[in-house]
Design a protein around this motif. Structure first.
Motif, PDB file in Angstrom:
ATOM      1  N   THR A 110       0.841  -1.192   0.000  1.00 55.34           N
ATOM      2  CA  THR A 110       0.000   0.000   0.000  1.00 55.34           C
ATOM      3  C   THR A 110       0.875   1.240   0.000  1.00 55.34           C
ATOM      4  O   THR A 110       1.790   1.366   0.811  1.00 55.34           O
ATOM      5  CB  THR A 110      -0.918   0.018   1.231  1.00 55.34           C
ATOM      6  N   PHE A 111       0.578   2.163  -0.907  1.00 59.44           N
ATOM      7  CA  PHE A 111       1.282   3.440  -1.006  1.00 59.44           C
ATOM      8  C   PHE A 111       0.394   4.514  -0.354  1.00 59.44           C
ATOM      9  O   PHE A 111      -0.756   4.706  -0.746  1.00 59.44           O
ATOM     10  CB  PHE A 111       1.566   3.785  -2.472  1.00 59.44           C
ATOM     11  N   LEU A 112       0.963   5.209   0.652  1.00 59.53           N
ATOM     12  CA  LEU A 112       0.176   6.137   1.455  1.00 59.53           C
ATOM     13  C   LEU A 112       0.750   7.545   1.376  1.00 59.53           C
ATOM     14  O   LEU A 112       1.979   7.726   1.340  1.00 59.53           O
ATOM     15  CB  LEU A 112       0.139   5.691   2.918  1.00 59.53           C
ATOM     16  N   SER A 166      -0.838  -5.672   4.949  1.00 67.19           N
ATOM     17  CA  SER A 166      -0.166  -5.117   3.775  1.00 67.19           C
ATOM     18  C   SER A 166       1.180  -4.529   4.158  1.00 67.19           C
ATOM     19  O   SER A 166       1.333  -3.958   5.248  1.00 67.19           O
ATOM     20  CB  SER A 166      -1.041  -4.010   3.154  1.00 67.19           C
ATOM     21  N   ASP A 167       2.152  -4.640   3.253  1.00 69.42           N
ATOM     22  CA  ASP A 167       3.363  -3.843   3.377  1.00 69.42           C
ATOM     23  C   ASP A 167       2.997  -2.386   3.116  1.00 69.42           C
ATOM     24  O   ASP A 167       2.046  -2.084   2.375  1.00 69.42           O
ATOM     25  CB  ASP A 167       4.421  -4.326   2.391  1.00 69.42           C
ATOM     26  N   LEU A 168       3.756  -1.458   3.711  1.00 63.16           N
ATOM     27  CA  LEU A 168       3.365  -0.053   3.720  1.00 63.16           C
ATOM     28  C   LEU A 168       4.500   0.829   3.214  1.00 63.16           C
ATOM     29  O   LEU A 168       5.648   0.687   3.652  1.00 63.16           O
ATOM     30  CB  LEU A 168       2.985   0.376   5.137  1.00 63.16           C
ATOM     31  N   VAL A 169       4.176   1.752   2.306  1.00 70.53           N
ATOM     32  CA  VAL A 169       5.143   2.705   1.766  1.00 70.53           C
ATOM     33  C   VAL A 169       4.573   4.110   1.936  1.00 70.53           C
ATOM     34  O   VAL A 169       3.596   4.476   1.272  1.00 70.53           O
ATOM     35  CB  VAL A 169       5.438   2.423   0.281  1.00 70.53           C
ATOM     36  N   PHE A 170       5.161   4.900   2.847  1.00 72.78           N
ATOM     37  CA  PHE A 170       4.720   6.268   3.100  1.00 72.78           C
ATOM     38  C   PHE A 170       5.595   7.216   2.278  1.00 72.78           C
ATOM     39  O   PHE A 170       6.828   7.178   2.371  1.00 72.78           O
ATOM     40  CB  PHE A 170       4.839   6.606   4.581  1.00 72.78           C
ATOM     41  N   ILE A 171       4.975   8.098   1.498  1.00 80.89           N
ATOM     42  CA  ILE A 171       5.692   8.906   0.512  1.00 80.89           C
ATOM     43  C   ILE A 171       5.549  10.388   0.840  1.00 80.89           C
ATOM     44  O   ILE A 171       4.438  10.897   1.003  1.00 80.89           O
ATOM     45  CB  ILE A 171       5.140   8.661  -0.907  1.00 80.89           C
ATOM     46  N   ASP A 172       6.679  11.107   0.924  1.00 76.95           N
ATOM     47  CA  ASP A 172       6.665  12.569   1.004  1.00 76.95           C
ATOM     48  C   ASP A 172       6.599  13.137  -0.414  1.00 76.95           C
ATOM     49  O   ASP A 172       7.454  12.815  -1.254  1.00 76.95           O
ATOM     50  CB  ASP A 172       7.930  13.096   1.682  1.00 76.95           C
ATOM     51  N   ALA A 173       5.614  13.979  -0.695  1.00 75.51           N
ATOM     52  CA  ALA A 173       5.521  14.613  -2.004  1.00 75.51           C
ATOM     53  C   ALA A 173       6.783  15.422  -2.282  1.00 75.51           C
ATOM     54  O   ALA A 173       7.432  15.925  -1.352  1.00 75.51           O
ATOM     55  CB  ALA A 173       4.293  15.514  -2.064  1.00 75.51           C
ATOM     56  N   PRO A 174       7.186  15.562  -3.545  1.00 76.91           N
ATOM     57  CA  PRO A 174       8.359  16.378  -3.872  1.00 76.91           C
ATOM     58  C   PRO A 174       8.292  17.754  -3.225  1.00 76.91           C
ATOM     59  O   PRO A 174       7.254  18.405  -3.230  1.00 76.91           O
ATOM     60  CB  PRO A 174       8.293  16.472  -5.402  1.00 76.91           C
ATOM     61  N   SER A 175       9.402  18.163  -2.629  1.00 77.99           N
ATOM     62  CA  SER A 175       9.619  19.437  -1.919  1.00 77.99           C
ATOM     63  C   SER A 175       8.921  19.492  -0.570  1.00 77.99           C
ATOM     64  O   SER A 175       8.830  20.548   0.046  1.00 77.99           O
ATOM     65  CB  SER A 175       9.221  20.656  -2.763  1.00 77.99           C
ATOM     66  N   THR A 176       8.442  18.345  -0.062  1.00 82.11           N
ATOM     67  CA  THR A 176       7.897  18.289   1.294  1.00 82.11           C
ATOM     68  C   THR A 176       8.659  17.246   2.099  1.00 82.11           C
ATOM     69  O   THR A 176       9.310  16.366   1.538  1.00 82.11           O
ATOM     70  CB  THR A 176       6.403  17.922   1.297  1.00 82.11           C
ATOM     71  N   GLY A 177       8.537  17.326   3.430  1.00 78.46           N
ATOM     72  CA  GLY A 177       9.231  16.350   4.270  1.00 78.46           C
ATOM     73  C   GLY A 177      10.717  16.355   3.995  1.00 78.46           C
ATOM     74  O   GLY A 177      11.374  17.397   4.025  1.00 78.46           O
ATOM     75  N   PHE A 178      11.273  15.175   3.721  1.00 80.37           N
ATOM     76  CA  PHE A 178      12.681  15.060   3.360  1.00 80.37           C
ATOM     77  C   PHE A 178      12.873  14.944   1.852  1.00 80.37           C
ATOM     78  O   PHE A 178      13.988  14.698   1.388  1.00 80.37           O
ATOM     79  CB  PHE A 178      13.310  13.853   4.056  1.00 80.37           C
ATOM     80  N   SER A 179      11.801  15.081   1.074  1.00 86.38           N
ATOM     81  CA  SER A 179      11.936  15.086  -0.386  1.00 86.38           C
ATOM     82  C   SER A 179      12.472  16.437  -0.843  1.00 86.38           C
ATOM     83  O   SER A 179      12.183  17.474  -0.241  1.00 86.38           O
ATOM     84  CB  SER A 179      10.590  14.822  -1.057  1.00 86.38           C
TER      85      SER A 179
END
Length: 555
Positions: A110-112, A166-179
């Protein structure tokens, strides 16, 4: 505290689970990263950092059983048509190890992501479904108590994690978080459609790097992330990826109603006003919450819709009757509703409901109230509920990713992208236009000036008829009111046989439903049933949405 064991197996793939502290020397398109030299004319002037990854092996005890999983903090580069590499995208992955040593590629992944637009994925990462969770009180403390807003905060193993499902993938949008993002890529990526393209590319590259192309695939979006998720379900299908499931938490599919405050916006907000008024004891009497909300639904979709449609032709007696009923449902005075022309905006409702106490109610969770420094104004001086929640999340997300999971990047974490909300210039502000799928039925072309992704979601369900969709809603959420979501889903124009693919669930909570412990418990139970559902019948059993009465058009 979970046990940790550093993983030291080298891996040439920069984002592959199991690699540790690996840095790839070049981008996928062949441009050198971190050196300033490149043969690709799309290379940015300021090089992005090389992709890195760090994995630690950890354990979690669930129902008395110790379970192993790999926790990976990593970056993966994506390109745009004009810039390569365009962004370094940070993600935190949690991969279950059923036998204690190896991942199972047949498990769902799952991509979150959170929303914004321009918001890092902090709240979902720490507050909801991951293997570790922030300890917070319910945003509504006991009577007379102040909410806890100061450090130290606590992070614990999450007994309600979705990791068993489910396996879990948490994504920072580009230019947010550590992206991070190249300046040259901002005009493309700071946009509705550029953002969707970026996430679609990320998911493709992650699947390739981790050998998960044949895994069941889910997307989980919150708030503006539901705009992204709905459009992404169609964009991924165009790229050859048919999602198994889509979760839309605190959903908004059409910005057209709120951008101009159309009559539909006032209809869509009314049941949420009623829920909040009921919570604060200003409406509903002895009726339970759901019964009071249902009364508001029926009035909003019937008498109020007809009254507002008359506009200036509405007879004074009908206006007075409508204002009387609106006041009964929302806790506002009949005179205030009449002075508002039956159209009370969200900010004014938040100030007016508890004005006699000098308090304003929260936008993200209307159960929260706080003192406002300018009680006479129509506008709040601060967002009450956000002020109570954000400090704890901001502190612990850094402690978790840096201290526990080993992220060593020197850039400070950005809770939000730094674009200018007031600017309409590409690269400075967010570009709100959206290109609808081809052959969408419209009066004037398929290029809209605002996000309206109802056709994207409809096209995804029709072309992928096994796609199941869970729409999760907080009763007290004024950012994305649930009755408006119901209206939008009703306008997908799906064939009757596919309408059962979509189920609604509801929670006695606000926008981020998982910040309420009781709501989180219900949410995880609903999600487990959702992942197990393998038929329209199973989705129908999950659906909690009440029916509206017949219109009586044959009378």
């Amino acid at each position: 505290m979970a046990n940790e064991q550093a993983q030291t197996t080298p891996d040439p793939a920069a984002s592959r689970v199991g690699a540790t502290d690996q840095a790839a020397p070049s981008s996928p398109c062949g441009a050198e990263i971190g050196t300033g030299g490149s043969a690709d004319p799309r290379s940015p002037k300021r090089p992005l950092p090389a992709p890195t990854t760090r994995t630690t092996r950890r354990t979690l005890t669930l129902d008395g059983e110790e379970r192993s999983y790999d926790a990976t903090v990593a970056t993966l580069t994506i390109d745009t048509k004009k810039v390569a590499p365009a962004a370094s995208v940070f993600h935190a992955d949690f991969i279950a190890l059923p036998d204690g040593e190896h991942a199972d590629p047949s498990r769902p992944v799952t991509f979150l992501f959170n929303g914004g637009p321009g918001s890092a994925t902090t709240f979902l990462l720490l507050g909801s479904l991951g293997p570790r969770r922030i300890v917070t009180e319910d945003p509504v403390p006991p009577a007379g108590a102040a909410p806890a807003t100061t450090a130290p905060y606590e992070l614990i193993d999450n007994p309600q994690t979705l990791l068993p499902q489910s396996d879990l993938v948490f994504i920072d949008a580009p230019s947010t978080g550590f992206s991070q993002m190249a300046d040259e890529a901002k005009p493309e990526l700071w946009s509705v459609d550029g953002d969707v393209a970026a996430f679609a590319q990320f998911i493709q590259k992650w699947l390739s790097a981790n050998g998960r192309w044949n895994s069941p695939k889910y997307v989980f979006g919150e708030s503006y992330g539901t705009v992204r998720g709905s459009a992404l379900s169609y964009a991924l299908l165009e790229a050859g990826i048919a999602l198994n499931g889509l979760v839309l938490l605190s959903d908004i599919l059409d910005y057209g109603h709120i951008l101009g405050s159309s009559d539909q916006a006032y209809i869509g907000y009314l049941p949420t006003y009623a829920a909040i008024a009921h919570h604060h004891g200003r409406a509903g009497g002895r009726a339970d919450l759901e019964a009071h909300v249902q009364e508001a639904r029926v009035f909003a979709d019937g008498a109020l819709r007809r009254a507002l449609s008359r506009g200036d032709r509405l007879a004074p007696g009908d206006a007075a009757a409508a204002a009387e009923r609106l006041g009964e449902l929302t806790g506002l005075s009949r005179d205030y509703v009449l002075r508002s022309d039956l159209r009370v905006t969200d900010p004014r409702f938040r100030k007016e409901l508890l004005r006699d106490q000098g308090q304003v109610v929260g936008r993200y969770d209307g159960r929260v109230s706080a003192y406002d420094l300018d009680a006479a104004s129509d506008d709040e001086t601060f967002v009450a509920d956000d002020a109570f929640l954000s400090p704890a999340y901001a502190a612990l997300v850094n402690a978790y990713l840096r201290d526990e999971l080993g992220w060593s990047g020197t850039e400070e974490r950005r809770p939000f992208a730094d674009f200018d909300w007031e600017s309409v210039e590409p690269g400075k502000g967010w570009t709100w236009s959206h290109k609808l799928p081809e052959h969408t039925k419209t009066m004037w072309g398929t290029q809209l000036t605002h996000p309206q992704v109802i056709p994207d979601l409809a096209a995804a369900v029709v072309r992928n008829p096994r796609l199941k969709v869970l729409v999760a809603n907080g009763y007290f959420d004024l950012a994305t009111p649930f009755f408006q979501t119901e209206y939008d889903i009703d306008h997908l124009a799906l064939p009757a046989a596919l309408r059962a693919n979509i189920a609604f669930t509801y929670y006695r909570a606000g926008h981020m439903v998982y910040t309420s412990p009781a709501a989180l418990s219900k949410l995880i139970g609903d999600l487990r049933r959702f992942y197990e559902a393998d038929s329209a019948g199973a989705m129908t059993a999950l659906d909690e949405r009440p029916a509206l009465p017949p219109l009586g058009l044959d009378a």
